[in-house]
Design a protein around this motif. Sequence first.
Motif: not given
Length: 254
Positions: A28-36
């Motif tokens: 999965n994509d782990v570059t967009r984890l802010a707040g999630r």
Amino acid sequence: MGERADNRTVLEIAGNDRIAFLQGLVSNDVTRLAGRMAYAALLSPQGKYLADFFVSERGDTLLLDVHSDLAPGLMRRLGMYKLRADVTITPSPLHVRRGLGTPPQGALPDPRHPALGWRRYTDTPGTAPLIDWDAIRVAHCIPETGRELIPEETYILEAGFERLHGVDFKKGCYVGQEVTARMKHKTELRKGLITVQITGTAPVGTEITTDGKPAGTLFTQSGGQAIAHLRFDRAEGPMRAGTATLRRAALTAS
């Protein structure tokens, strides 16, 4: 404030290369984890499941919430891929709490399905487990580490990872990506996890048959339902698993 999640271990990945390092390894994509929170898997080069885990951020570290049985092996494998990357991988003292209903401050929703509530990482364990998580999993055909998800055997698309938001087909290369992408785009899945109605019980791992022909394997059971790994072409009529009888429930194939 949440019950403790038994058999879970938290790992911490720190260092300047932590995101790029993990991004090149997992499904999965782990570059967009802010707040999630993300749900992801580490695969073998042959595309088979090795471990599944939740990934979230805490300050300048990534937290990996993984089943305790898989934590030592996951640390070893991540260490093998580390090479010269600026990362450190260590066990964390944090505890995993989870619950249903309104999430407390600092909790994040379980990304697999809304019915699974939220998860939170704290310095102290939560209350004793009371929620019947197996009943929730079976009702929504959600596999569990060490039960339906078997290292070196399971393919994540057969286990429903696309439906559970555990794989991103746009993120680029990662270990096992070629096999997973081929299963998605060039073949039709002929087997996978399905929720079935069950009358009677049988041990996890019991072979399922249709008209005496092998059809699959029985897994977690709860409330007259079960998760089964089945050949779709043999899942339409009555089935048997030991002395139990099965019938396909509503369409919940992976």
